[in-house]
Design an enzyme around this catalytic site. Structure first.
Site, PDB file in Angstrom:
ATOM      1  N   ARG A 162      -1.342  -2.625  -6.784  1.00 16.54           N
ATOM      2  CA  ARG A 162      -1.690  -3.597  -5.734  1.00 16.54           C
ATOM      3  C   ARG A 162      -2.809  -4.511  -6.211  1.00 16.54           C
ATOM      4  NH1 ARG A 162      -1.907  -4.761  -0.147  1.00 16.54           N
ATOM      5  NH2 ARG A 162      -4.004  -5.021   0.699  1.00 16.54           N
ATOM      6  N   HIS A 184      -4.697  -8.347   4.324  1.00 21.72           N
ATOM      7  CA  HIS A 184      -6.126  -8.014   4.312  1.00 21.72           C
ATOM      8  C   HIS A 184      -6.914  -9.278   4.632  1.00 21.72           C
ATOM      9  CE1 HIS A 184      -8.722  -4.714   3.641  1.00 21.72           C
ATOM     10  NE2 HIS A 184      -8.092  -4.197   2.613  1.00 21.72           N
ATOM     11  N   HIS A 240      -2.677   2.183  -5.823  1.00 23.56           N
ATOM     12  CA  HIS A 240      -3.458   0.988  -5.518  1.00 23.56           C
ATOM     13  C   HIS A 240      -3.743   0.148  -6.763  1.00 23.56           C
ATOM     14  CE1 HIS A 240      -4.641  -0.208  -1.561  1.00 23.56           C
ATOM     15  NE2 HIS A 240      -5.798  -0.665  -1.948  1.00 23.56           N
ATOM     16  N   ARG A 268       0.847  -1.192   0.000  1.00 25.91           N
ATOM     17  CA  ARG A 268       0.000   0.000   0.000  1.00 25.91           C
ATOM     18  C   ARG A 268       0.884   1.244   0.000  1.00 25.91           C
ATOM     19  NH1 ARG A 268      -2.215  -3.316   4.120  1.00 25.91           N
ATOM     20  NH2 ARG A 268      -4.352  -4.021   3.731  1.00 25.91           N
ATOM     21  N   TYR A 293     -10.333  -8.415  -5.042  1.00 25.81           N
ATOM     22  CA  TYR A 293      -9.016  -8.636  -5.615  1.00 25.81           C
ATOM     23  C   TYR A 293      -8.990  -9.787  -6.628  1.00 25.81           C
ATOM     24  CZ  TYR A 293      -7.020  -5.504  -2.117  1.00 25.81           C
ATOM     25  OH  TYR A 293      -6.703  -4.418  -1.353  1.00 25.81           O
ATOM     26  N   LYS A 342      -2.383  -2.039   7.842  1.00 27.60           N
ATOM     27  CA  LYS A 342      -3.556  -1.555   8.562  1.00 27.60           C
ATOM     28  C   LYS A 342      -3.797  -2.390   9.809  1.00 27.60           C
ATOM     29  CE  LYS A 342      -6.135   0.382   4.660  1.00 27.60           C
ATOM     30  NZ  LYS A 342      -7.392   0.303   3.872  1.00 27.60           N
TER      31      LYS A 342
END
Length: 365
Positions: A317, A341, A314, A193, A350, A227
């Site tokens: 990603r 994630h 992103h 990220r 994704y 995160k």
């Protein structure tokens, strides 16, 4: 102050005062400096909204109606352009503002007298905005090929040109760092990220010696902070290894000046007077670097199907995640491990293919 006990200080009914108390006691020094600054910015927007609409900033006057009106204002005109023009704010950003406001009032309810908020927490009955269905942003195979082609030639786009330069050895613009831009793009291609790239330190790179990095076949970035205070190991592919080696050999040493503490992997150009004291790149700088590569890409291709419009960090990603999903047989555990994630909503996103691949699935049905 109407409705308050006589033994209360009038300052206790100031939203601005309570925001500062909250920031000092529960945010600053607890959250990262960047997150704390964002929370302060969001709460100040609410305080400004209340003062502008009511003519005062009394905490006891904040009601569900006011919070709801603020939510609708942000959704309709929460963003201000450089020319002062108002524009809608994305639903996810509005909800982020509401989450920070809710945390503030939860804290106030726990520490203030009941008389300040007689009707309870005014944020509890204000639901967040519904989020649009997330859209896959993976690049098509043809786009990936042309992006890599532009990135591999990026030095030529930063050379000084003109009549005076004809026949002379090529020189780059003073602030240009093409090797850094190439390395950043290829690192995003490993699933990182933007915030993770900004936060990388040199000692997280398993192999920092350039000669070893060029010939190594397995190189990791250790303890990449993601995160939710998560951390993971990120493996670097061939392109990322070679691009990082070029940056570490040719550009980073010149920017790691004695006036900085250059622990960051990626540094701003030393020639920039306003760079951070530690030299670390900002998230906005990352956006600018990646966006400029997208503009160069689109200027180089006349094929509408290859044009990117806007290239975002992103996007790389998402491209990595789709390829990983395909090659791992949609292995959920592997996706969680490599992407950091665990949210089903995003893991399903994704594995969605780019439009050209999705179209090919149904072409002959």
């Amino acid at each position: 102050m109407l409705g308050l006990s006589e033994d209360l200080d009038p300052a206790d009914d100031s939203l601005t005062v309570w925001i500062e108390r909250y920031l000092d006691l529960a945010v600053r020094g607890v959250r990262s400096a960047e997150v704390a600054a964002k929370i302060a910015r969001h709460l100040q927007r609410f305080a400004t909204w209340i003062a502008g609409g009511l003519g005062h900033d009394r905490l006891s006057a904040v009601t569900v109606r006011e919070v709801t009106a603020w939510r609708e204002h942000l959704a309709a005109a929460g963003n201000l352009g450089r020319d002062g023009t108002a524009a809608p704010m994305a639903a996810a950003t509005v909800n982020n503002h509401l989450a920070h406001l809710s945390a503030l009032f939860s804290w106030i309810c726990a520490h203030a007298t009941a008389e300040l908020l007689r009707h309870g927490d005014p944020t509890k009955k204000v639901p967040p905005l519904p989020l649009p269905a997330p859209q896959p942003r993976a690049l098509a195979a043809a786009q990936v090929r042309t992006v890599k082609n532009v990135v591999d030639r990026i030095e030529t786009f930063h050379e000084l040109k003109g009549r005076r330069r004809r026949g002379a050895a090529a020189r780059l613009h003073a602030h240009a760092r093409p090797a850094r831009g190439r390395a950043i793009v290829y690192l995003f291609g490993t699933g990182l990220r933007r915030a993770e790239v900004v936060g990388l330190d040199l000692d997280q790179l398993e192999v920092a010696e350039v000669a070893v990095l060029r010939r190594a076949k397995t190189v990791r970035l250790r303890d990449v902070r993601g995160k939710g205070r998560t951390s993971r190991t990120v493996f670097l592919g061939r392109d990322a290894r070679q691009a990082l080696a070029d940056y570490l050999e040719h550009e980073r040493p010149g920017d790691a000046t004695a006036s900085t503490t250059p622990t960051a992997l990626f540094l701003s150009a030393a020639s920039i007077a306003a760079r951070r004291p530690d030299g670390r790149l900002s998230p906005r700088s990352i956006n600018t670097i990646v966006g400029e590569i997208g503009r160069l890409h689109d200027a180089q291709t006349s094929d509408p199907g290859r044009k990117l419009g806007v290239l975002r960090p992103h996007d790389a990603r998402h491209t990595f995640a789709f390829e990983l999903s395909q090659r791992s047989g949609h292995n959920r555990a592997e996706l969680e491990r490599r992407l950091g994630h665990a949210n089903d909503r995003y893991l399903r996103l994704y594995i969605n293919p780019p439009d050209d691949i999705a179209a090919s699935y149904i072409e002959d049905l």
